[in-house]
Design an enzyme around this catalytic site. Sequence first.
Site, mmCIF file in Angstrom:
data_model
loop_
_atom_site.group_PDB
_atom_site.id
_atom_site.type_symbol
_atom_site.label_atom_id
_atom_site.label_comp_id
_atom_site.label_asym_id
_atom_site.label_seq_id
_atom_site.Cartn_x
_atom_site.Cartn_y
_atom_site.Cartn_z
ATOM 1 N N GLU A 337 0.810 -1.224 0.000
ATOM 2 C CA GLU A 337 0.000 0.000 0.000
ATOM 3 C C GLU A 337 0.844 1.276 0.000
ATOM 4 O O GLU A 337 0.550 2.249 0.681
ATOM 5 C CB GLU A 337 -0.990 -0.026 1.177
ATOM 6 C CG GLU A 337 -1.972 -1.196 1.053
ATOM 7 C CD GLU A 337 -2.970 -1.296 2.206
ATOM 8 O OE1 GLU A 337 -2.849 -0.526 3.171
ATOM 9 O OE2 GLU A 337 -3.855 -2.172 2.134
ATOM 10 N N GLU A 439 -6.886 -9.606 -3.152
ATOM 11 C CA GLU A 439 -7.631 -9.613 -1.881
ATOM 12 C C GLU A 439 -9.119 -9.339 -2.139
ATOM 13 O O GLU A 439 -9.726 -8.478 -1.495
ATOM 14 C CB GLU A 439 -7.075 -8.555 -0.919
ATOM 15 C CG GLU A 439 -5.597 -8.671 -0.627
ATOM 16 C CD GLU A 439 -5.092 -7.585 0.328
ATOM 17 O OE1 GLU A 439 -5.928 -6.955 1.028
ATOM 18 O OE2 GLU A 439 -3.870 -7.369 0.383
#
Length: 562
Positions: A337, A439
Site C-alpha cells: 500500500e 484480496e
Amino acid sequence: MQILSTEMSYSSVFSLLVFFLLIGPSIVVTLYDGPIYDSSAYTECKGKPEKPLYNGGILKNKSQNVEEGRVAYYADAFYSPSFILHNLTEVTVYCFSIWVRIEDANSALIRASLETESKTYDCIGTVLAKRGCWSFLKGGFVLDSPSTSSILFFQNTDGRDVNIIVGSPSLQPFTYQQWRINQQYIINTERKRPATIHVSNKNGDRLQGAVITIGQVSKDFPFGSAIAKSILGNLPYQNWFVKRFNAAVFENELKWYATEPEQGKVDYTIADQMLKFVRANQIIARGHNIFWEDPKSTPAWVRNLTGPQLQSAVSSRILSLMSKYKEEFIHWDVSNEMLHFDFYEQQLGLNATLQFFETAHQSDPLATLFMNDFNVVETCSDVNSTVDSYISRLRELKQGGVTMDGIGLEGHFTTPNPPLIRAVLDKLATLGLPVWLTEVDISKTLYKDTQAIYLEAVLREGYSHPAVNGIMLWTALDPNGCYQMCLTNNDFQNLPAGDVVDKLLKEWQTGYVEGVTDEHGSYSFFGFLGEYKINVKYGNGTANSTFSLCQGEETRHFSIQL
C-alpha cells in the site's frame, strides 16, 4: 447500479457459442454480430490523439458542449468540456474513452463524471494529463436507473483552473448479453485450448471407435483465498478449502507485527504450520507482506525507532523472512500500500522502497516481487491510487532497477463498476507485467445476496481478462467471521457468495469428457488449461496416460498407443 445479474439465463448467453465450444474460437465471429470489446489502451502521452475506439460509438460526430446551437447547462451548472447524452438505460454496459490535453499547468489529474436527473456518478474514469501532449482516459459506467438526459463532463481533481481539451471521444454500449459473450470469447481463447487425441496400435494403425475418458486433474489458473491460523487443526475447514482452491495467502500471520511483536523475539511457528498445510496439499502460496507502509499496521516498537536503529531493524526483518522462506512463496508483497502510505520513506528516505525490492530480489531471485494496493480497480475516485498513479510508481521502480515486478490489485469492492475494472486492467496490461487480484471481497455493508451478485461480476471481469494471472479472495474464516465477506458459515455451509464461487469453479473446469475416436483414430475437445489424465479402451486393450494443456494458440496433439 445493476451488475450483470446472476439470474441471466446461461442458455441465452451461450446459445451462440455451441459451435464455438465444439469447433473453435473463430466461429464466434460469424455467429455474433454485436460489438467486439476493444481492449486498446495507451499509457504514453502522444503528439496527437489516436482514432476513437468503436469509431466513436454513440458519440460519433457529436459535438462537445453544444447541442442545437446552445452551450450545455445542467442542474444550474456549466461544464466544459462536456457531452449531453440522451436515453441511457440501466440494462447496458457503457464503455467510455477519450484523449485529453491540458493547458495552464504542467500536469493535472482529470476526472470524467456523469450526472443524470437522479444521481451523480462521481468518477467513471481518470487520466493524468500533461501540457503539450495527449493522454488516454478509459473507463465506463452502468446506471442504477434510466436517464432521458444526462451530462458527461471533465474536471481537474485538485480544483486548480486548467483548460481541458478533449479529442476522439467514444461511448460504446453493450447489452448484458453482449458483454457476457465478449467475456466468454476471451475465456475460450485465453483460458482454454483445443486438443486432439490420436489413438493407434503399435503398428501405427488408426483405431476408430476407441472409447476415451478424459479428466482434468489440476488447473493452471491460480484461484485461491486467504487463510488464517484458524485453519490449523480444523479438518472440516481444511477439507473445504482444499476441495476448491489451488492457491493461498496468509491473512496476517507473515506480517511483521505477527512474527516479531517485540523487538528481537522473532517467532515463525504459526506461519510454519500454515505453510506445512499448504505444502501437504500441493497449494501455491503468496507471501504477504514484507513491509506495510501504513504506520498503524507497523509494530509499535518499530514506530519508535529512527535513523540507524530503524535501518538495522528493517534489514534484519527482510533478511530473516526471506532466508527463512526462500523459494517457498511464489510472490512477495514487498512494500504494501505504498500509494497510500509512506512510513518507511518518510523515515529512511526516498530510496527505502527501492532498497526493499533490491534486497528481496537478492534474497529470493525466483520470487515475483509485487506492489499491492487498494482502490485501483475498485474506484477511480481515490486520487492516491488511480491507474496512472500506479503505473507511474511502477515505472519509477523499474528505472531504479527493480526486476520481476508484479501488479497486485487488492479488490475490496463496495459497488463494482465492470467497464471501469476492464479499462483499468487494459491500461495496466500495456506494461506486460503479471497482474493479480490479490484480496477480493465485497463490503459487509451490503446484503449477502448483493455481495454474491457483485462478487460474480468482479470474478468474471478478472478471469476473462488476459492480463490477469491469478485471483485471490480475502475470505479467511475465523470464529468471529471474516474481514468483510465470508463464503460459508462456521459449519461450512455455503453463504450466497460461496455458492457463486462454487458455481464459477465448476464452470471454469473441464471436468470429465467422454467420446470415441473417429475414422482417423482421433478425438478432439476444448479444455481449460491444466493437467489431465486419460483412459483409452479398445476391444480388450486399455491404456492410461497423462498430458498437459498449457497456453498456446495451436491445437495440442497427443498420441496414445494400445
